[in-house]
Design a protein around this motif. Structure first.
Motif, PDB file in Angstrom:
ATOM      1  N   VAL A 107      52.791  64.238  42.907  1.00  0.00           N
ATOM      2  CA  VAL A 107      52.623  63.033  43.723  1.00  0.00           C
ATOM      3  C   VAL A 107      52.027  63.395  45.079  1.00  0.00           C
ATOM      4  O   VAL A 107      51.095  62.728  45.560  1.00  0.00           O
ATOM      5  CB  VAL A 107      53.958  62.267  43.879  1.00  0.00           C
ATOM      6  N   VAL A 108      52.513  64.464  45.695  1.00  0.00           N
ATOM      7  CA  VAL A 108      51.970  64.892  46.985  1.00  0.00           C
ATOM      8  C   VAL A 108      50.476  65.202  46.862  1.00  0.00           C
ATOM      9  O   VAL A 108      49.669  64.801  47.708  1.00  0.00           O
ATOM     10  CB  VAL A 108      52.748  66.117  47.527  1.00  0.00           C
ATOM     11  N   GLN A 109      50.096  65.895  45.793  1.00  0.00           N
ATOM     12  CA  GLN A 109      48.680  66.232  45.595  1.00  0.00           C
ATOM     13  C   GLN A 109      47.831  64.973  45.385  1.00  0.00           C
ATOM     14  O   GLN A 109      46.724  64.870  45.909  1.00  0.00           O
ATOM     15  CB  GLN A 109      48.505  67.187  44.416  1.00  0.00           C
ATOM     16  N   LEU A 110      48.366  64.015  44.645  1.00  0.00           N
ATOM     17  CA  LEU A 110      47.637  62.757  44.450  1.00  0.00           C
ATOM     18  C   LEU A 110      47.437  62.022  45.775  1.00  0.00           C
ATOM     19  O   LEU A 110      46.366  61.460  46.033  1.00  0.00           O
ATOM     20  CB  LEU A 110      48.362  61.859  43.452  1.00  0.00           C
ATOM     21  N   VAL A 111      48.471  62.027  46.621  1.00  0.00           N
ATOM     22  CA  VAL A 111      48.357  61.377  47.931  1.00  0.00           C
ATOM     23  C   VAL A 111      47.268  62.063  48.752  1.00  0.00           C
ATOM     24  O   VAL A 111      46.447  61.395  49.394  1.00  0.00           O
ATOM     25  CB  VAL A 111      49.716  61.384  48.674  1.00  0.00           C
ATOM     26  N   LYS A 112      47.243  63.384  48.716  1.00  0.00           N
ATOM     27  CA  LYS A 112      46.200  64.118  49.447  1.00  0.00           C
ATOM     28  C   LYS A 112      44.813  63.831  48.877  1.00  0.00           C
ATOM     29  O   LYS A 112      43.852  63.673  49.623  1.00  0.00           O
ATOM     30  CB  LYS A 112      46.471  65.626  49.385  1.00  0.00           C
ATOM     31  N   ASP A 113      44.701  63.785  47.561  1.00  0.00           N
ATOM     32  CA  ASP A 113      43.407  63.576  46.918  1.00  0.00           C
ATOM     33  C   ASP A 113      42.851  62.169  47.127  1.00  0.00           C
ATOM     34  O   ASP A 113      41.663  61.990  47.375  1.00  0.00           O
ATOM     35  CB  ASP A 113      43.483  63.854  45.416  1.00  0.00           C
ATOM     36  N   TYR A 114      43.710  61.161  47.001  1.00  0.00           N
ATOM     37  CA  TYR A 114      43.236  59.774  47.037  1.00  0.00           C
ATOM     38  C   TYR A 114      43.335  59.123  48.410  1.00  0.00           C
ATOM     39  O   TYR A 114      42.612  58.165  48.685  1.00  0.00           O
ATOM     40  CB  TYR A 114      43.985  58.931  46.001  1.00  0.00           C
ATOM     41  N   GLU A 115      44.264  59.577  49.233  1.00  0.00           N
ATOM     42  CA  GLU A 115      44.467  59.039  50.588  1.00  0.00           C
ATOM     43  C   GLU A 115      44.646  57.522  50.599  1.00  0.00           C
ATOM     44  O   GLU A 115      44.322  56.856  51.578  1.00  0.00           O
ATOM     45  CB  GLU A 115      43.311  59.459  51.503  1.00  0.00           C
ATOM     46  N   ASP A 116      45.102  56.978  49.485  1.00  0.00           N
ATOM     47  CA  ASP A 116      45.325  55.540  49.357  1.00  0.00           C
ATOM     48  C   ASP A 116      46.464  55.340  48.363  1.00  0.00           C
ATOM     49  O   ASP A 116      46.353  55.750  47.202  1.00  0.00           O
ATOM     50  CB  ASP A 116      44.040  54.858  48.859  1.00  0.00           C
ATOM     51  N   TYR A 117      47.542  54.719  48.814  1.00  0.00           N
ATOM     52  CA  TYR A 117      48.727  54.609  47.963  1.00  0.00           C
ATOM     53  C   TYR A 117      48.500  53.722  46.748  1.00  0.00           C
ATOM     54  O   TYR A 117      49.064  53.981  45.686  1.00  0.00           O
ATOM     55  CB  TYR A 117      49.930  54.130  48.775  1.00  0.00           C
ATOM     56  N   ALA A 118      47.678  52.708  46.859  1.00  0.00           N
ATOM     57  CA  ALA A 118      47.378  51.869  45.687  1.00  0.00           C
ATOM     58  C   ALA A 118      46.670  52.694  44.620  1.00  0.00           C
ATOM     59  O   ALA A 118      46.959  52.562  43.417  1.00  0.00           O
ATOM     60  CB  ALA A 118      46.527  50.671  46.085  1.00  0.00           C
ATOM     61  N   ALA A 119      45.767  53.565  45.037  1.00  0.00           N
ATOM     62  CA  ALA A 119      45.065  54.435  44.081  1.00  0.00           C
ATOM     63  C   ALA A 119      46.028  55.447  43.464  1.00  0.00           C
ATOM     64  O   ALA A 119      45.913  55.772  42.280  1.00  0.00           O
ATOM     65  CB  ALA A 119      43.902  55.147  44.768  1.00  0.00           C
ATOM     66  N   VAL A 120      46.976  55.930  44.252  1.00  0.00           N
ATOM     67  CA  VAL A 120      47.986  56.861  43.726  1.00  0.00           C
ATOM     68  C   VAL A 120      48.846  56.151  42.685  1.00  0.00           C
ATOM     69  O   VAL A 120      49.091  56.682  41.598  1.00  0.00           O
ATOM     70  CB  VAL A 120      48.859  57.447  44.865  1.00  0.00           C
ATOM     71  N   ASP A 140      65.645  62.302  42.830  1.00  0.00           N
ATOM     72  CA  ASP A 140      66.449  63.406  43.356  1.00  0.00           C
ATOM     73  C   ASP A 140      65.598  64.262  44.289  1.00  0.00           C
ATOM     74  O   ASP A 140      64.430  64.536  44.012  1.00  0.00           O
ATOM     75  CB  ASP A 140      67.002  64.271  42.221  1.00  0.00           C
ATOM     76  N   PHE A 141      66.166  64.682  45.388  1.00  0.00           N
ATOM     77  CA  PHE A 141      65.504  65.550  46.368  1.00  0.00           C
ATOM     78  C   PHE A 141      64.269  64.901  46.985  1.00  0.00           C
ATOM     79  O   PHE A 141      63.364  65.597  47.442  1.00  0.00           O
ATOM     80  CB  PHE A 141      65.097  66.905  45.745  1.00  0.00           C
ATOM     81  N   CYS A 142      64.199  63.591  46.993  1.00  0.00           N
ATOM     82  CA  CYS A 142      62.999  62.916  47.483  1.00  0.00           C
ATOM     83  C   CYS A 142      63.360  61.888  48.553  1.00  0.00           C
ATOM     84  O   CYS A 142      64.354  61.173  48.444  1.00  0.00           O
ATOM     85  CB  CYS A 142      62.280  62.215  46.336  1.00  0.00           C
ATOM     86  N   GLU A 143      62.519  61.841  49.561  1.00  0.00           N
ATOM     87  CA  GLU A 143      62.622  60.818  50.587  1.00  0.00           C
ATOM     88  C   GLU A 143      61.195  60.429  50.959  1.00  0.00           C
ATOM     89  O   GLU A 143      60.369  61.297  51.244  1.00  0.00           O
ATOM     90  CB  GLU A 143      63.366  61.380  51.804  1.00  0.00           C
ATOM     91  N   LEU A 144      60.908  59.158  50.913  1.00  0.00           N
ATOM     92  CA  LEU A 144      59.552  58.704  51.227  1.00  0.00           C
ATOM     93  C   LEU A 144      59.386  58.491  52.721  1.00  0.00           C
ATOM     94  O   LEU A 144      60.268  57.939  53.379  1.00  0.00           O
ATOM     95  CB  LEU A 144      59.244  57.389  50.506  1.00  0.00           C
ATOM     96  N   PRO A 145      58.232  58.895  53.257  1.00  0.00           N
ATOM     97  CA  PRO A 145      57.956  58.583  54.659  1.00  0.00           C
ATOM     98  C   PRO A 145      57.790  57.072  54.836  1.00  0.00           C
ATOM     99  O   PRO A 145      57.323  56.391  53.913  1.00  0.00           O
ATOM    100  CB  PRO A 145      56.636  59.304  54.951  1.00  0.00           C
ATOM    101  N   PRO A 146      58.163  56.531  55.995  1.00  0.00           N
ATOM    102  CA  PRO A 146      58.047  55.082  56.218  1.00  0.00           C
ATOM    103  C   PRO A 146      56.640  54.537  55.946  1.00  0.00           C
ATOM    104  O   PRO A 146      56.499  53.435  55.428  1.00  0.00           O
ATOM    105  CB  PRO A 146      58.431  54.916  57.690  1.00  0.00           C
ATOM    106  N   LYS A 147      55.606  55.293  56.272  1.00  0.00           N
ATOM    107  CA  LYS A 147      54.234  54.840  56.019  1.00  0.00           C
ATOM    108  C   LYS A 147      53.978  54.665  54.524  1.00  0.00           C
ATOM    109  O   LYS A 147      53.332  53.700  54.109  1.00  0.00           O
ATOM    110  CB  LYS A 147      53.224  55.822  56.611  1.00  0.00           C
ATOM    111  N   ALA A 148      54.505  55.567  53.698  1.00  0.00           N
ATOM    112  CA  ALA A 148      54.331  55.458  52.240  1.00  0.00           C
ATOM    113  C   ALA A 148      55.005  54.193  51.720  1.00  0.00           C
ATOM    114  O   ALA A 148      54.456  53.491  50.866  1.00  0.00           O
ATOM    115  CB  ALA A 148      54.885  56.693  51.541  1.00  0.00           C
ATOM    116  N   VAL A 149      56.186  53.894  52.240  1.00  0.00           N
ATOM    117  CA  VAL A 149      56.900  52.679  51.830  1.00  0.00           C
ATOM    118  C   VAL A 149      56.124  51.449  52.288  1.00  0.00           C
ATOM    119  O   VAL A 149      55.864  50.533  51.505  1.00  0.00           O
ATOM    120  CB  VAL A 149      58.343  52.673  52.395  1.00  0.00           C
ATOM    121  N   ALA A 150      55.728  51.439  53.550  1.00  0.00           N
ATOM    122  CA  ALA A 150      55.014  50.291  54.110  1.00  0.00           C
ATOM    123  C   ALA A 150      53.673  50.056  53.410  1.00  0.00           C
ATOM    124  O   ALA A 150      53.264  48.906  53.221  1.00  0.00           O
ATOM    125  CB  ALA A 150      54.791  50.496  55.609  1.00  0.00           C
TER     126      ALA A 150
END
Length: 188
Positions: free
Chosen positions: A33-46, A120-130
């Motif tokens: 998921v982290v790599q997808l966020v870096k690659d796409y830079e857009d949460y809808a695309a992720v 488990d072991f995951c916490e989303l940054p507020p920007k990812a949630v928003a």
């Protein structure tokens, strides 16, 4: 029938499932998921990519589940929902979501996950949630892909998630239509 499905799921989990380390699986998924966020830079695309990956997994997992459990095709959408929850989720994730919130026409239901191992072991940054990241969106794709292999076109979406501050995670499954059995094209 529900108890029978639960027993089949328990039996398949105990006897037929090759298991991997849960922590290894969770951390590997998180890295993906982290790599997808870096690659796409857009949460809808992720979200879209996670759904697509899940779909490709789902079309294969359904065959594996059917082979391990010797189940026959479900008699209807209600039985299919119970099989997804009590056998599919149990067999592959060792959790059993609750099937609830049926629509009046019985073509839509919710899967409530009190415990989602992906979280488990995951916490989303507020920007990812928003900005709309659904961290476990791969599960929607898995369900959609598996149901399509069972001749059901569905829409599957997350509507609530613990990682987004909700009390439980909820996946909504809607039957769009039954697909016609198609005979593969001849290689001649």
């Amino acid at each position: 029938m529900e108890k029978q499905y639960k027993a089949i799921g328990e039996e398949a989990w105990k006897n037929n499932a090759e298991k991997i380390s849960a922590e290894l699986f969770i951390f590997t998924y998180g890295s993906l998921v982290v790599q997808l966020v870096k690659d796409y830079e857009d949460y809808a695309a992720v979200n879209k990519q996670l759904d697509k990956m899940g779909y490709n997994i789902g079309v294969r997992l359904v065959d594996d589940m059917m082979a391990r459990t010797s189940l026959e095709r479900c008699s209807g959408f209600s039985a299919t929902a119970e099989v997804i929850a009590k056998i599919g989720f149990k067999l592959f994730l060792n959790v059993v979501p609750t099937v609830t919130n049926w629509s009046a026409d019985a073509k839509e239901f919710s899967l409530i996950l009190d415990d989602n191992p992906f979280n488990d072991f995951c916490e989303l940054p507020p920007k990812a949630v928003a900005d709309g990241l659904w961290y476990s969106n791969v599960l929607c794709g898995v369900i959609r892909g598996a149901l399509e292999m069972m001749q059901m076109q569905t829409e599957v979406v997350y509507v609530r998630d613990v990682l987004r501050g909700d009390e439980v995670s909820e996946i909504r499954v809607k039957l769009v239509r039954m697909l016609d059995e198609e005979v593969p094209a001849s290689d001649d």
